[in-house]
Design a protein around this motif. Structure first.
Motif: not given
Length: 148
Positions: A49-52, A72-74, A77, A89-90
């Protein structure tokens, strides 16, 4: 849940409440080394779940262990996992809860995703390939410096 989020007090509060309400939820706090590997290989899934940004070693390690990865969908990742895991997603429309519910409804997906993740790591994240690429870049830099 392994790890912690000292920077996310609201998340910590919610997790502690969840753990108190359900004896199946265990908050271990940070775990490293052999203890972490034991937990990883005993699990069915890994939630990242990291956003970095960047290629996170824990994500690659979980994929290499053949675990289903929910991530986490970014952009960072997605680049690592591609189609070998489940993005969430959150916030709606597709949350972690949605992703878990869908995954648990089709247990055969665990094996498919796990094998696909393991194969992706074998094809793209081998240490010998990474070190060979670094050596090539350094040699090119060195030779260019000598020519210049």
């Amino acid at each position: 849940m392994v790890g912690g989020a000292p920077y996310a007090r609201e998340l910590q509060r919610r997790l502690v409440a969840l753990a108190a309400a359900d004896p199946r939820v265990l908050l271990t706090g940070p775990v490293y080394g052999e203890g972490y590997r034991q937990l990883l290989f005993a699990s069915r899934a890994y939630v990242h779940a990291t956003e970095v940004g960047g290629t996170h070693p824990a994500l690659v390690e979980a994929m290499g262990a053949g675990r289903v990865v929910l991530f986490l969908d970014n952009l960072a990742n997605r680049e690592v996992v591609r189609d070998t895991g489940v993005a969430f997603r959150f916030a709606p429309p597709y949350t972690l809860e949605d992703a878990l519910r869908e995954l648990l409804a089709d247990p055969a997906r665990f094996a498919r995703f796990g094998e696909a993740a393991r194969a992706r790591v074998a094809d793209h994240y081998r240490w010998d390939a990474v070190t060979d690429a670094y050596e090539k870049v350094l040699e090119e830099m060195c030779c260019a410096h000598r020519r210049g």
